[in-house]
Motif scaffolding. Structure first.
Motif, PDB file in Angstrom:
ATOM      1  N   UNK A  90       9.019  13.010  26.326  1.00  0.00           N
ATOM      2  CA  UNK A  90       9.647  13.890  27.310  1.00  0.00           C
ATOM      3  C   UNK A  90      11.120  13.961  26.929  1.00  0.00           C
ATOM      4  N   UNK A  91      11.596  15.171  26.696  1.00  0.00           N
ATOM      5  CA  UNK A  91      12.975  15.367  26.239  1.00  0.00           C
ATOM      6  C   UNK A  91      13.956  14.914  27.304  1.00  0.00           C
ATOM      7  N   UNK A  92      15.190  14.768  26.908  1.00  0.00           N
ATOM      8  CA  UNK A  92      16.212  14.315  27.829  1.00  0.00           C
ATOM      9  C   UNK A  92      16.530  15.331  28.914  1.00  0.00           C
ATOM     10  N   UNK A  93      17.349  14.916  29.844  1.00  0.00           N
ATOM     11  CA  UNK A  93      17.739  15.803  30.932  1.00  0.00           C
ATOM     12  C   UNK A  93      16.645  15.937  31.972  1.00  0.00           C
ATOM     13  N   UNK A  94      16.543  17.130  32.541  1.00  0.00           N
ATOM     14  CA  UNK A  94      15.591  17.333  33.641  1.00  0.00           C
ATOM     15  C   UNK A  94      14.228  17.827  33.154  1.00  0.00           C
ATOM     16  N   UNK A  95      14.004  17.817  31.837  1.00  0.00           N
ATOM     17  CA  UNK A  95      12.743  18.328  31.295  1.00  0.00           C
ATOM     18  C   UNK A  95      11.559  17.604  31.916  1.00  0.00           C
ATOM     19  N   UNK A  96      10.577  18.380  32.305  1.00  0.00           N
ATOM     20  CA  UNK A  96       9.365  17.800  32.885  1.00  0.00           C
ATOM     21  C   UNK A  96       8.150  18.279  32.118  1.00  0.00           C
ATOM     22  N   UNK A  97       8.239  18.256  30.786  1.00  0.00           N
ATOM     23  CA  UNK A  97       7.088  18.596  29.978  1.00  0.00           C
ATOM     24  C   UNK A  97       6.992  17.597  28.854  1.00  0.00           C
ATOM     25  N   UNK A  98       5.783  17.439  28.335  1.00  0.00           N
ATOM     26  CA  UNK A  98       5.549  16.525  27.237  1.00  0.00           C
ATOM     27  C   UNK A  98       5.354  17.306  25.947  1.00  0.00           C
ATOM     28  N   UNK A  99       5.931  16.789  24.864  1.00  0.00           N
ATOM     29  CA  UNK A  99       5.694  17.305  23.525  1.00  0.00           C
ATOM     30  C   UNK A  99       4.867  16.266  22.792  1.00  0.00           C
ATOM     31  N   UNK A 100       3.717  16.687  22.308  1.00  0.00           N
ATOM     32  CA  UNK A 100       2.742  15.756  21.750  1.00  0.00           C
ATOM     33  C   UNK A 100       2.762  15.721  20.228  1.00  0.00           C
ATOM     34  N   UNK A 101       2.432  14.551  19.676  1.00  0.00           N
ATOM     35  CA  UNK A 101       2.079  14.472  18.269  1.00  0.00           C
ATOM     36  C   UNK A 101       0.648  14.962  18.094  1.00  0.00           C
ATOM     37  N   UNK A 102       0.198  14.996  16.853  1.00  0.00           N
ATOM     38  CA  UNK A 102      -1.135  15.551  16.573  1.00  0.00           C
ATOM     39  C   UNK A 102      -2.237  14.512  16.711  1.00  0.00           C
ATOM     40  N   UNK A 103      -1.874  13.256  16.986  1.00  0.00           N
ATOM     41  CA  UNK A 103      -2.878  12.246  17.269  1.00  0.00           C
ATOM     42  C   UNK A 103      -3.341  11.472  16.046  1.00  0.00           C
ATOM     43  N   UNK A 104      -3.854  10.286  16.297  1.00  0.00           N
ATOM     44  CA  UNK A 104      -4.440   9.421  15.275  1.00  0.00           C
ATOM     45  C   UNK A 104      -5.873   9.111  15.684  1.00  0.00           C
ATOM     46  N   UNK A 105      -6.813   9.519  14.849  1.00  0.00           N
ATOM     47  CA  UNK A 105      -8.227   9.213  15.115  1.00  0.00           C
ATOM     48  C   UNK A 105      -8.518   7.808  14.618  1.00  0.00           C
ATOM     49  N   UNK A 106      -8.804   6.909  15.540  1.00  0.00           N
ATOM     50  CA  UNK A 106      -9.112   5.524  15.205  1.00  0.00           C
ATOM     51  C   UNK A 106     -10.612   5.284  15.327  1.00  0.00           C
TER      52      UNK A 106
END
Lengths: 110, 113
Positions: A90-106
């Motif tokens: 979640x970026x700094x400030x008042x941002x209320x959204x998530x930026x995701x990585x592409x994931x790791x399949x385990x």
């Protein structure tokens, strides 16, 4: 370049092995999240970090704010740990959204 | 305490059609965020609703639109469907004042043919 990079993309381990998944990000953040996604699609939050280290059972998450890097460790891995593990920021400030990585399949083999 | 419920779970539509996906937020949550997850990728932020208004939008065209209702449930509408819209659509609910405690639904799998 993506804002959130994860490695490795795929990971196969034998039951009992120690596992590490890495996450690097390029923006200033308020929080970093580790999530788990099972084949059905549902996503579960594992950790939220803004500094330091957190532990829950066999899972440990660490973050280094200066280096913009986080790791998720699984000790004594088990086949039921098999899932996709995703890092999100979640970026700094008042941002209320998530930026995701592409994931790791385990995949943990018995 | 009920979790987040999404409907339908699966949907097949034809290119050019319109679709509406629904999300019931967790009890007590007043903010709903929608994400698109293509196969093999992480979710991407579409938009967020709070107080029945859009608060923040990702890099998605205007044919992606939404609504939030007084009971905090939400809809995602996609017009003029394209093949690339095929994805898992996830919604997550939270409190506006405590965003980092969210709950995800299990998603709607949309296939456009």
């Amino acid at each position: 370049k993506n804002e959130v990079e994860q490695s490795p993309q795929n990971l196969t381990a034998q039951e009992g092995e120690f596992i590490t998944i890495n996450c690097s990000y390029s923006v200033g953040i308020s929080a970093l999240h580790w999530l788990q996604q099972h084949p059905g699609g549902g996503i579960v939050s594992l950790f939220m970090l803004s500094s330091g280290k957190k532990k829950h059972g066999r899972l440990i998450a660490t973050i280094n704010i200066q280096e913009k890097h986080s790791s998720l460790h699984i000790t004594a891995s088990h086949p039921r740990d098999s899932a996709v593990y995703i890092c999100a920021v979640r970026s700094g400030g008042s941002a209320r959204q998530l930026t995701f990585g592409s994931g790791t399949q385990l995949t943990v083999l018995p | 305490e009920t979790g987040v419920t999404q409907s339908p779970t699966h949907l097949i539509k034809t290119r050019g059609q319109q679709v509406t996906l629904r999300c019931s937020s967790q009890s007590g949550h007043n903010t709903v965020s929608w994400y698109q997850q293509a196969l093999g990728q992480g979710p991407q932020f579409i938009f967020q609703y709070y107080r029945e208004e859009e608060n923040g939008r990702g890099n998605f065209p205007p044919r992606f639109s939404g609504l939030q209702f007084p009971n905090y449930s939400s809809e995602l509408n996609v017009n003029a469907l394209e093949l690339d819209d095929s994805a898992l659509y996830l919604c997550a609910s939270s409190l506006w004042t405590d965003f980092d405690r969210y709950t995800f639904g299990s998603g709607t799998r949309l296939t456009v043919v």
